[in-house]
Structure formats: structure tokens, C-alpha cells
Enzyme design. Structure first.
Site, PDB file in Angstrom:
ATOM      1  N   GLY A  33      -5.126   1.754  -7.065  1.00 24.22           N
ATOM      2  CA  GLY A  33      -5.271   0.907  -8.174  1.00 24.22           C
ATOM      3  C   GLY A  33      -6.397   1.682  -8.942  1.00 24.22           C
ATOM      4  N   ASN A  37      -9.681   3.159  -7.454  1.00 26.84           N
ATOM      5  CA  ASN A  37      -9.787   4.578  -7.114  1.00 26.84           C
ATOM      6  C   ASN A  37     -10.960   4.897  -7.670  1.00 26.84           C
ATOM      7  OD1 ASN A  37      -7.173   4.454  -6.262  1.00 26.84           O
ATOM      8  ND2 ASN A  37      -6.205   5.161  -8.259  1.00 26.84           N
ATOM      9  N   TYR A 104       6.955  -3.121  -8.408  1.00 25.62           N
ATOM     10  CA  TYR A 104       7.135  -4.363  -7.953  1.00 25.62           C
ATOM     11  C   TYR A 104       5.933  -5.381  -8.132  1.00 25.62           C
ATOM     12  CZ  TYR A 104      11.434  -2.155  -6.615  1.00 25.62           C
ATOM     13  OH  TYR A 104      12.813  -1.570  -6.850  1.00 25.62           O
ATOM     14  N   ARG A 105       5.492  -5.379  -9.214  1.00 29.74           N
ATOM     15  CA  ARG A 105       4.174  -6.081  -9.295  1.00 29.74           C
ATOM     16  C   ARG A 105       4.064  -7.393 -10.207  1.00 29.74           C
ATOM     17  NH1 ARG A 105       0.781  -1.477 -12.457  1.00 29.74           N
ATOM     18  NH2 ARG A 105      -1.090  -2.957 -11.948  1.00 29.74           N
ATOM     19  N   LYS A 224      -9.114  13.815 -22.186  1.00 26.98           N
ATOM     20  CA  LYS A 224      -8.724  14.838 -20.843  1.00 26.98           C
ATOM     21  C   LYS A 224      -7.496  15.637 -21.182  1.00 26.98           C
ATOM     22  CE  LYS A 224      -8.517  10.436 -19.100  1.00 26.98           C
ATOM     23  NZ  LYS A 224      -8.262   9.380 -18.251  1.00 26.98           N
ATOM     24  N   GLY A 229      -9.152  21.314 -19.074  1.00 29.19           N
ATOM     25  CA  GLY A 229     -10.229  20.953 -19.048  1.00 29.19           C
ATOM     26  C   GLY A 229     -10.605  19.623 -19.861  1.00 29.19           C
ATOM     27  N   ALA A 255      -5.531  11.387 -10.759  1.00 27.87           N
ATOM     28  CA  ALA A 255      -6.540  12.419 -11.405  1.00 27.87           C
ATOM     29  C   ALA A 255      -7.321  11.738 -12.539  1.00 27.87           C
ATOM     30  CB  ALA A 255      -5.779  13.745 -11.871  1.00 27.87           C
ATOM     31  N   ASP A 257      -8.441   8.780 -12.836  1.00 23.94           N
ATOM     32  CA  ASP A 257      -9.529   7.996 -12.223  1.00 23.94           C
ATOM     33  C   ASP A 257     -10.628   8.583 -11.589  1.00 23.94           C
ATOM     34  OD1 ASP A 257      -7.558   5.965 -12.885  1.00 23.94           O
ATOM     35  OD2 ASP A 257      -6.510   6.077 -10.927  1.00 23.94           O
TER      36      ASP A 257
HETATM   37  O1  CKP Z   1      -3.954   7.820 -14.416  1.00 23.80           O
HETATM   38  P1  CKP Z   1      -4.029   7.774 -13.157  1.00 23.80           P
HETATM   39  O2  CKP Z   1      -2.968   8.738 -12.418  1.00 23.80           O
HETATM   40  O3  CKP Z   1      -5.502   8.363 -12.692  1.00 23.80           O
HETATM   41  O4  CKP Z   1      -3.781   6.370 -12.458  1.00 23.80           O
HETATM   42  C1  CKP Z   1      -3.208   6.022 -11.358  1.00 23.80           C
HETATM   43  C2  CKP Z   1      -3.383   4.704 -10.697  1.00 23.80           C
HETATM   44  O5  CKP Z   1      -3.337   1.657 -11.006  1.00 23.80           O
HETATM   45  C3  CKP Z   1      -2.532   4.362  -9.334  1.00 23.80           C
HETATM   46  O6  CKP Z   1      -3.460   4.228  -8.432  1.00 23.80           O
HETATM   47  C4  CKP Z   1      -1.779   3.014  -9.711  1.00 23.80           C
HETATM   48  O7  CKP Z   1      -1.915   2.117  -8.921  1.00 23.80           O
HETATM   49  C5  CKP Z   1      -2.163   2.709 -10.981  1.00 23.80           C
HETATM   50  O8  CKP Z   1      -2.646   3.719 -11.812  1.00 23.80           O
HETATM   51  C6  CKP Z   1      -1.086   1.976 -12.019  1.00 23.80           C
HETATM   52  O9  CKP Z   1      -0.957   0.575 -12.051  1.00 23.80           O
HETATM   53  O10 CKP Z   1      -0.298   2.617 -12.444  1.00 23.80           O
HETATM   54 MG    MG Z   2      -4.849   7.716 -16.292  1.00 25.22          MG
END
Ligand code: CKP
Ligand code: MG
Length: 312
Positions: A33, A37, A104-105, A224, A229, A255, A257
């Protein structure tokens, strides 16, 4: 608390081998999440963090809670709901440049969060409130919760940090753009990815994206740029920070997060903005070299080691 975050954490199931998920013979469960994270990363770096959320009162919820608590994140305001399930998603990694996520949320316990979950003094006493664009996308009540949290933060001089985390699978384009813009207008620090900036502002130039955030009232925007960079801008300063080299990307999810972790950690340590962005680039880079969404987040020792290797 240094940082409080509100959002959903789920169980992520990744096939035991790479390739199309239809051929999977086993799945590895992990927790994932965006908000946790980031908080876990901050906690590993020694900062005080708290997570506000809702989980099913089920085995998967217990797994999430055990892991998040085990990483030192405060879970006082994580509510358990015995009538709902903890959310789940699947992450298929064909190769590191081809990752697909299947949620599946719908109607998960977290999607029923409402403003009553917020403890005002918990948020009021934090230095930063970290939110992502995922929570307002999950449900209308989650969206209300986020806007109420923003209000509490504003009334108490808590800095609001916003990662747009655009998830097109969760909402319609118009609704997403409007809501994300509304949150940007009320936040202090914005952390868009380049593609997210393009989605929100219709411009892929990172300087234009950053400046658009400042124009809407942000104090700092950091765009980002992946292996290029990051670009940062405030009202009267701007600059680029180069990426840290990554020999081989194993799993890019998380990445962003990790980037938020590094930036917030740097700001909490009172580094200059440029140095905080540098730490963000480093934590983001390290995170991609591990499987899992938060596993690769470094502690202080690892951070120093990497910095030394790169001579930065
Ligand atoms: O943007 P990011 O790849 O850093 O985020 C990943 C997270 O919360 C992942 O852990 C997933 O659970 C989520 O984004 C999501 O709900 O998509
Ligand atoms: Mg992101």
C-alpha cells in the site's frame, strides 16, 4: 509523530515465477500500500510514523497489521471491521518493464473509511500528513475522509505532502483530474511522476508540471523522472538531481513511495531541498532492486553504504 498517512494496504499476491499469471503455480503473499510503504521506509530510517486505516477483521488483515506494526509504524488508529474483507491484488511481473496489477479491492474494509476514523489531535500533532491520490479514488467516503484530514492539517499547520499516484483503474478521467487538482491546490509538497503530471496538467515538460503545482499554491514540487532523476522547484529556486545508477531493476512497483520516504526523511533531518531530493532518488533507486513493494527500503546503515559507493 513525524508523519501520519491515511490509506489502504492490501495483500499483494505475486506469482512464484515470472511470466503470465495464467501459468502461475504458486503465489507469494506480501503486504502493499503506497502509504504504508512510505511509512515503513521512514520508520526504518528512525522517524516516528502513524498509519490511519481500516482492515477486515480477518487473517489477511491480521497479516497486514503484524507486518506494519513489526516495522515500527503506530497503528493505534487502524480500525478492524468484522463485516468486511481486507483488500487483495495480484501483481504479474512478466519482466521488470512489464508489470501488471489486478485489483480485488472493491468494497474492501478500507473503502468504507469515513471521516469518523480521524482523530483530530493525532493529525494536529504531526509534522507531516502524507496522502496519495489512491485513497480518494477508492470510494466517496474515503474521498471525504481525505478532505477532512486536509482540513485538520491546515488548521494546525501540519505540512501536507501529496503523491498523486494516478490509478486509472480506480476512477474516471474527469473525476480523477478534478479531484487531484483540488488536492494539489491544498497541499504544500507535491510529488508527481512525469506521466502523472502529463495526465493532470496535459504537459509532459517536468519544469512546466512543477511550476503548475507552485502556481496552484504548493511550496515545493518534485517531479520524478525515473532513471533521469528528479526536477524540483519552489517559488524562487529550482534544480535537477541525477538518478543513482541501478544495475538491474527487479521490481519497479513501490519506487515512488520509496522516493517519498527519502524526501520526507531528508526534510525531517533538515537537509537542504536538493539534498533531500538526492536522498529521495537514492531510496527510490534502492527500492527497485528488490522484489516486493517495500522490502527494499533501506535503513540508515544501508543508505550510507550506497551513498559511499556512489561517492555522493
Ligand atoms: O507508485 P508506486 O509504485 O510507488 O506505488 C505502489 C503501491 O498502493 C502498491 O504498493 C499498491 O498497493 C498501491 O500503490 C496501489 O494501490 O496501487
Ligand atoms: Mg507512485
Amino acid at each position: 509523530m513525524d508523519v501520519i498517512a491515511i490509506g489502504e494496504t492490501m495483500i499483494s499476491l505475486t506469482p512464484g515465477s515470472r511470466g503470465l499469471m495464467r501459468n502461475a503455480t504458486s503465489f507469494i503473499p506480501k503486504i502493499a500500500g503506497a502509504e504504508t510503504n512510505t511509512l515503513i521506509g521512514l520508520s526504518r530510517l528512525g522517524h516516528q510514523t502513524g498509519w490511519v486505516s481500516q482492515l477486515g477483521d480477518d487473517e489477511l488483515g491480521a497479516m497486514v497489521l503484524k507486518e506494519v506494526r513489526g516495522e515500527g509504524v503506530d497503528t493505534t488508529y487502524v480500525k478492524l471491521d468484522s463485516t468486511k474483507n481486507t483488500g487483495v491484488f495480484f501483481k504479474e511481473i512478466a519482466d521488470s518493464s512489464d508489470v501488471r496489477v489486478f485489483y480485488y479491492r472493491k468494497k474492501s474494509a478500507a473503502s468504507f473509511m469515513n471521516p469518523e476514523i480521524l482523530n483530530e489531535s493525532y493529525i494536529a500533532n504531526a509534522k507531516y500528513l502524507f496522502i496519495s491520490g489512491i485513497t480518494p479514488a477508492i470510494s466517496k467516503t474515503c474521498r471525504k475522509t481525505i478532505f477532512r484530514a486536509i482540513q485538520i492539517a491546515q488548521e494546525n499547520d501540519v505540512q501536507i505532502v501529496f503523491d498523486p499516484n494516478v490509478r486509472r483503474k480506480l476512477w474516471e478521467e474527469k473525476e480523477a483530474k478534478e479531484t487531484l487538482l483540488q488536492i494539489i491546490e491544498q497541499s504544500d509538497i507535491i510529488l508527481p511522476g512525469k506521466n502523472e503530471g502529463k495526465f493532470i496538467f496535459g504537459d509532459e515538460n517536468c519544469e512546466q508540471i512543477g511550476k503548475a503545482c507552485i502556481k496552484l499554491g504548493a511550496k515545493l514540487a518534485v517531479v520524478k523522472l525515473g532513471d533521469q532523476g528528479a526536477y524540483f522547484t519552489t517559488k524562487n529556486s529550482e534544480g535537477y538531481v541525477p538518478a543513482y545508477p541501478v544495475p538491474k531493476v527487479i521490481d519497479p512497483v513501490g519506487a515512488g513511495d520509496a522516493f517519498a520516504t527519502g524526501l520526507l526523511s531528508g526534510l525531517l533531518d533538515k537537509l537542504s531541498i536538493k539534498d533531500a531530493v538526492d536522498r529521495a532518488c537514492l531510496t527510490g533507486a534502492i527500492a527497485t532492486t528488490f522484489t516486493g513493494d517495500y522490502e527494499g527500503l533501506p535503513d540508515r546503515k544501508l543508505l550510507q553504504q550506497y551513498k559511499k559507493i556512489e561517492n555522493r
